[in-house]
Each structure stands twice: as C-alpha cells, then as structure tokens.
Design a protein around this motif. Structure first.
Motif, short mmCIF file in Angstrom:
data_model
loop_
_atom_site.label_atom_id
_atom_site.label_comp_id
_atom_site.label_asym_id
_atom_site.label_seq_id
_atom_site.Cartn_x
_atom_site.Cartn_y
_atom_site.Cartn_z
N GLU A 75 43.51 43.19 33.43
CA GLU A 75 42.41 42.32 33.84
C GLU A 75 41.31 43.12 34.54
O GLU A 75 40.12 42.90 34.29
CB GLU A 75 42.92 41.20 34.76
CG GLU A 75 43.72 40.14 34.03
CD GLU A 75 42.91 39.44 32.95
OE1 GLU A 75 41.73 39.10 33.20
OE2 GLU A 75 43.45 39.23 31.86
N ALA A 76 41.71 44.04 35.42
CA ALA A 76 40.73 44.87 36.11
C ALA A 76 39.97 45.73 35.10
O ALA A 76 38.74 45.90 35.23
CB ALA A 76 41.42 45.75 37.15
N ALA A 77 40.68 46.26 34.12
CA ALA A 77 40.02 47.07 33.09
C ALA A 77 39.04 46.22 32.28
O ALA A 77 37.93 46.67 31.95
CB ALA A 77 41.06 47.71 32.17
N LYS A 78 39.44 44.98 31.97
CA LYS A 78 38.54 44.09 31.23
C LYS A 78 37.28 43.78 32.06
O LYS A 78 36.16 43.79 31.54
CB LYS A 78 39.24 42.78 30.87
CG LYS A 78 40.22 42.92 29.74
CD LYS A 78 40.88 41.59 29.42
CE LYS A 78 41.90 41.72 28.29
NZ LYS A 78 42.57 40.43 28.02
N ARG A 79 37.49 43.51 33.36
CA ARG A 79 36.34 43.23 34.22
C ARG A 79 35.44 44.46 34.31
O ARG A 79 34.22 44.34 34.21
CB ARG A 79 36.80 42.82 35.62
CG ARG A 79 37.32 41.41 35.71
CD ARG A 79 37.49 40.97 37.17
NE ARG A 79 38.34 41.86 37.95
CZ ARG A 79 39.65 41.79 38.06
NH1 ARG A 79 40.30 40.84 37.40
NH2 ARG A 79 40.32 42.64 38.81
N GLU A 80 36.04 45.63 34.48
CA GLU A 80 35.26 46.86 34.57
C GLU A 80 34.50 47.11 33.27
O GLU A 80 33.33 47.50 33.29
CB GLU A 80 36.19 48.04 34.88
CG GLU A 80 35.48 49.34 35.09
CD GLU A 80 34.62 49.38 36.32
OE1 GLU A 80 33.65 50.16 36.33
OE2 GLU A 80 34.87 48.62 37.27
N ALA A 81 35.16 46.87 32.14
CA ALA A 81 34.50 47.05 30.85
C ALA A 81 33.33 46.08 30.72
O ALA A 81 32.25 46.45 30.23
CB ALA A 81 35.49 46.85 29.71
N GLY A 82 33.52 44.85 31.17
CA GLY A 82 32.43 43.87 31.15
C GLY A 82 31.26 44.32 32.00
O GLY A 82 30.10 44.20 31.60
#
Length: 159
Positions: A75-82
């Motif tokens: 989830e953190a990686a997805k948020r960071e990617a966003g």
C-alpha cells in the motif's frame, strides 16, 4: 502314583520355586517400571505436543504479521508511486508551460525585431528619399536654412 500326581507335584514345585525366586514380584516391578516409562513417555509426548501447538500458533501469528506488513508495504509503495506519478505530471506540465512561455517570448522578440528592422529600413529609405529630393529640388539657401533648423532642433533636444 500315577502320572497325574507327579504332574501336580511338578507343578506345585515349579510354582513354589517361582514364588521362592520372587518371579511374580519381578514381573510386577517390570510391569510397574514399564507402565511408569510409558506414563513418562506419554507425559513427554503431551508436553511436546503442547510446545508444537505453541510454536504453530506463534508461527501463524508471525505469518499473519508478515502478511499484514507486506500488505502495508504494498500500500505504501502504491501511494508513493501515485505521488511520484502526480509529481511527474506536475513537473511535465510546468516544463511544458515554461517551454511554451519561452517560445512565446522568443516569438514576441522576433516580432519586435522584425518590426524594428522594418521601421529602420523604412526610416533609412525615407531619409534616402528625402535626401535625394532635397538634393534635386533645393537650392543653396534652402539647404542652409534646413541645416540651421536641424542644428537648432538637435540643440533643444540635447538640453
């Protein structure tokens, strides 16, 4: 005395000998020892089973924690990617805006340069035409008078 009597006597002597040597007590002790050994093995097996269940519960808990942590990392990686995508979009838009503004400035400068060049050429042509006309049509008195008025003009503008 028949054989039954001697068989009975042999049996009684055998049983007496067994009791004298304490075979029933040895058998009882061996059975008690074996029962105790089995009881201890069962107790040890029960303890091992409890430890195994505790280890299993601990590993399951750790697995769940690891899965949860992995989910949080994803989830953190997805948020960071966003965030990175948004930042990249914003930077590209800013870059395009800067490039557009720079291009517009260059175009405006080119237009000003072109207008100034046309004006300069027009002034040069007008001066050349006026000079040619004055040379052809003006006599010495007019030329002197024009020179004096131009000199007066320059003096007033310089002050």
């Amino acid at each position: 005395m028949d054989s039954t009597f001697w068989a009975t006597v042999g049996l009684v002597v055998f049983l007496a000998l067994i009791v004298y040597v304490r075979v029933p007590g040895m058998i009882g002790r061996n059975l008690d020892q074996r029962a105790e050994r089995i009881r201890n093995e069962l107790e040890e097996a029960r303890k091992l089973r409890e430890e195994a269940q505790q280890l299993l519960a601990e590993y399951q808990r750790k697995r769940k924690e690891a899965e949860q942590e992995a989910g949080e990392i994803v989830e953190a990686a997805k948020r960071e990617a966003g965030h990175l995508v948004e930042e990249a979009k914003q930077r590209s838009q800013e870059y395009v805006a800067r490039r557009t503004a720079l291009a517009e400035q260059k175009i405006a400068q080119a237009e000003r340069d072109a207008v100034n060049a046309v004006r300069s050429n027009a002034v040069d042509i007008a001066v050349a035409a006026a000079t040619k006309l004055l040379e052809e049509r003006a006599d010495a008195g007019v030329k002197t008078q024009l020179f004096k008025s131009s000199l007066d003009d320059v003096k007033t503008r310089m002050n």
